[in-house]
Design a protein around this motif. Structure first.
Motif, PDB file in Angstrom:
ATOM      1  N   GLY A 143       0.799  -1.221   0.044  1.00 11.00           N
ATOM      2  CA  GLY A 143      -0.021   0.056  -0.001  1.00 11.00           C
ATOM      3  C   GLY A 143       0.881   1.327  -0.050  1.00 11.00           C
ATOM      4  N   CYS A 144       2.066   1.300  -0.686  1.00 13.63           N
ATOM      5  CA  CYS A 144       2.783   2.179  -0.499  1.00 13.63           C
ATOM      6  C   CYS A 144       2.465   3.283  -1.784  1.00 13.63           C
ATOM      7  CB  CYS A 144       4.512   1.814  -0.874  1.00 13.63           C
ATOM      8  SG  CYS A 144       4.799   0.805   0.352  1.00 13.63           S
ATOM      9  N   ASN A 145       3.063   4.522  -1.482  1.00 11.59           N
ATOM     10  CA  ASN A 145       2.829   5.567  -2.708  1.00 11.59           C
ATOM     11  C   ASN A 145       3.458   5.216  -3.735  1.00 11.59           C
ATOM     12  OD1 ASN A 145       3.703   8.289  -3.801  1.00 11.59           O
ATOM     13  ND2 ASN A 145       2.450   8.950  -2.256  1.00 11.59           N
ATOM     14  N   PHE A 146       2.946   5.461  -5.077  1.00 10.42           N
ATOM     15  CA  PHE A 146       3.477   5.049  -6.213  1.00 10.42           C
ATOM     16  C   PHE A 146       4.804   5.947  -6.538  1.00 10.42           C
ATOM     17  CE2 PHE A 146       4.387   5.716 -10.808  1.00 10.42           C
ATOM     18  CZ  PHE A 146       4.342   4.724 -11.170  1.00 10.42           C
ATOM     19  N   ASP A 147       4.645   7.457  -6.216  1.00 14.56           N
ATOM     20  CA  ASP A 147       5.242   8.239  -6.669  1.00 14.56           C
ATOM     21  C   ASP A 147       6.697   8.175  -5.689  1.00 14.56           C
ATOM     22  OD1 ASP A 147       4.116   9.543  -8.984  1.00 14.56           O
ATOM     23  OD2 ASP A 147       2.843  10.761  -7.349  1.00 14.56           O
ATOM     24  N   VAL A 148       6.764   7.565  -4.512  1.00  9.32           N
ATOM     25  CA  VAL A 148       7.657   7.480  -3.692  1.00  9.32           C
ATOM     26  C   VAL A 148       8.569   6.260  -4.245  1.00  9.32           C
ATOM     27  CG1 VAL A 148       8.640   7.162  -1.354  1.00  9.32           C
ATOM     28  CG2 VAL A 148       6.497   8.743  -1.733  1.00  9.32           C
ATOM     29  N   LEU A 149       7.828   5.162  -4.475  1.00 16.63           N
ATOM     30  CA  LEU A 149       8.460   3.949  -4.686  1.00 16.63           C
ATOM     31  C   LEU A 149       9.337   3.883  -5.939  1.00 16.63           C
ATOM     32  CD1 LEU A 149       6.421   0.925  -3.564  1.00 16.63           C
ATOM     33  CD2 LEU A 149       8.019   2.011  -2.245  1.00 16.63           C
ATOM     34  N   ASN A 150       8.721   4.877  -6.944  1.00 14.23           N
ATOM     35  CA  ASN A 150       9.199   5.071  -8.396  1.00 14.23           C
ATOM     36  C   ASN A 150      10.386   6.011  -8.585  1.00 14.23           C
ATOM     37  OD1 ASN A 150       9.005   3.717 -11.006  1.00 14.23           O
ATOM     38  ND2 ASN A 150       8.145   5.525 -11.655  1.00 14.23           N
ATOM     39  N   ASP A 151      10.726   6.640  -7.432  1.00 12.49           N
ATOM     40  CA  ASP A 151      11.826   7.668  -7.394  1.00 12.49           C
ATOM     41  C   ASP A 151      13.146   7.425  -6.873  1.00 12.49           C
ATOM     42  OD1 ASP A 151      13.239  10.180  -6.625  1.00 12.49           O
ATOM     43  OD2 ASP A 151      11.406  11.276  -6.919  1.00 12.49           O
ATOM     44  N   ILE A 152      13.983   7.291  -7.565  1.00 12.64           N
ATOM     45  CA  ILE A 152      15.161   6.770  -7.155  1.00 12.64           C
ATOM     46  C   ILE A 152      15.813   7.523  -5.885  1.00 12.64           C
ATOM     47  CG2 ILE A 152      16.632   7.773  -8.813  1.00 12.64           C
ATOM     48  CD1 ILE A 152      18.415   5.145  -8.912  1.00 12.64           C
ATOM     49  N   LYS A 153      15.794   8.805  -6.125  1.00 11.15           N
ATOM     50  CA  LYS A 153      16.226   9.762  -5.019  1.00 11.15           C
ATOM     51  C   LYS A 153      15.465   9.541  -3.796  1.00 11.15           C
ATOM     52  CE  LYS A 153      19.184  12.955  -3.614  1.00 11.15           C
ATOM     53  NZ  LYS A 153      20.387  12.282  -2.844  1.00 11.15           N
ATOM     54  N   LYS A 154      14.203   9.641  -4.066  1.00  8.44           N
ATOM     55  CA  LYS A 154      13.446   9.360  -2.670  1.00  8.44           C
ATOM     56  C   LYS A 154      13.670   7.953  -1.950  1.00  8.44           C
ATOM     57  CE  LYS A 154       9.699  12.503  -3.695  1.00  8.44           C
ATOM     58  NZ  LYS A 154       8.225  12.716  -4.313  1.00  8.44           N
ATOM     59  N   VAL A 155      13.712   6.824  -2.690  1.00 10.54           N
ATOM     60  CA  VAL A 155      13.949   5.710  -2.367  1.00 10.54           C
ATOM     61  C   VAL A 155      15.329   5.574  -1.531  1.00 10.54           C
ATOM     62  CG1 VAL A 155      14.271   2.981  -2.585  1.00 10.54           C
ATOM     63  CG2 VAL A 155      12.466   4.335  -3.756  1.00 10.54           C
ATOM     64  N   GLU A 156      16.306   5.981  -2.036  1.00 11.77           N
ATOM     65  CA  GLU A 156      17.796   6.312  -1.614  1.00 11.77           C
ATOM     66  C   GLU A 156      17.822   7.001  -0.477  1.00 11.77           C
ATOM     67  OE1 GLU A 156      21.431   8.832  -3.047  1.00 11.77           O
ATOM     68  OE2 GLU A 156      20.932   6.904  -4.382  1.00 11.77           O
ATOM     69  N   ASP A 157      17.106   8.077  -0.298  1.00 16.93           N
ATOM     70  CA  ASP A 157      17.049   8.974   0.860  1.00 16.93           C
ATOM     71  C   ASP A 157      16.456   8.370   2.017  1.00 16.93           C
ATOM     72  OD1 ASP A 157      18.617  10.922  -0.269  1.00 16.93           O
ATOM     73  OD2 ASP A 157      16.781  12.189  -0.441  1.00 16.93           O
TER      74      ASP A 157
END
Length: 126
Positions: free
Chosen positions: A14-28
């Motif tokens: 149930g995670c946010n698509f935009d977060v899981l698809n953003d390499i910088k956000k996932v890395e951070d």
């Protein structure tokens, strides 16, 4: 029973698509989850897939954190492996689940490097 480490295997839903698809956000999020748990970050590497998804690993002095995301499903598979008793891997899991906007997490802990008294131990060939 004495162990070398704790390994959390987490299914994050149930995670946010935009977060899981953003390499910088996932890395951070992954690096900060390691820091939040008290780990010492050594290195990290992440890769963005096409059309979507991110995989990566954070190497910590105490072992590692790894992730594979399926943004289209709102899902992430996460491993948090820590050695010693300084770092609590559950702190990292809870932190990242919150920042991924997860609806729920299904996780289990596996003790790694289980040691017993020599008299109780036996060799098992696989």
């Amino acid at each position: 029973m004495q162990t070398l480490g704790r390994h959390i295997l987490a299914e994050v839903y149930g995670c946010n698509f935009d977060v899981l698809n953003d390499i910088k956000k996932v890395e951070d999020i992954m690096v900060n989850s390691a820091l939040e748990a008290g780990a010492e970050v050594r290195e990290f590497v992440f890769h963005k897939f096409s059309p979507q998804g991110v995989s990566g690993v954070v190497v910590i002095s105490e072992s590692h954190l790894a992730i594979h995301t399926w943004p289209e499903l709102g899902y992430a598979a996460v491993d948090v492996f820590t050695c010693g008793d300084k770092v609590n891997p559950w702190d990292a899991c809870n932190y990242l689940a919150e920042l991924f906007g997860a609806d729920y997490i299904n996780a289990s802990e596996v003790p790694r490097g289980i040691f017993q008294d020599q008299e109780e131990s036996k060799v098992v060939n696989i």
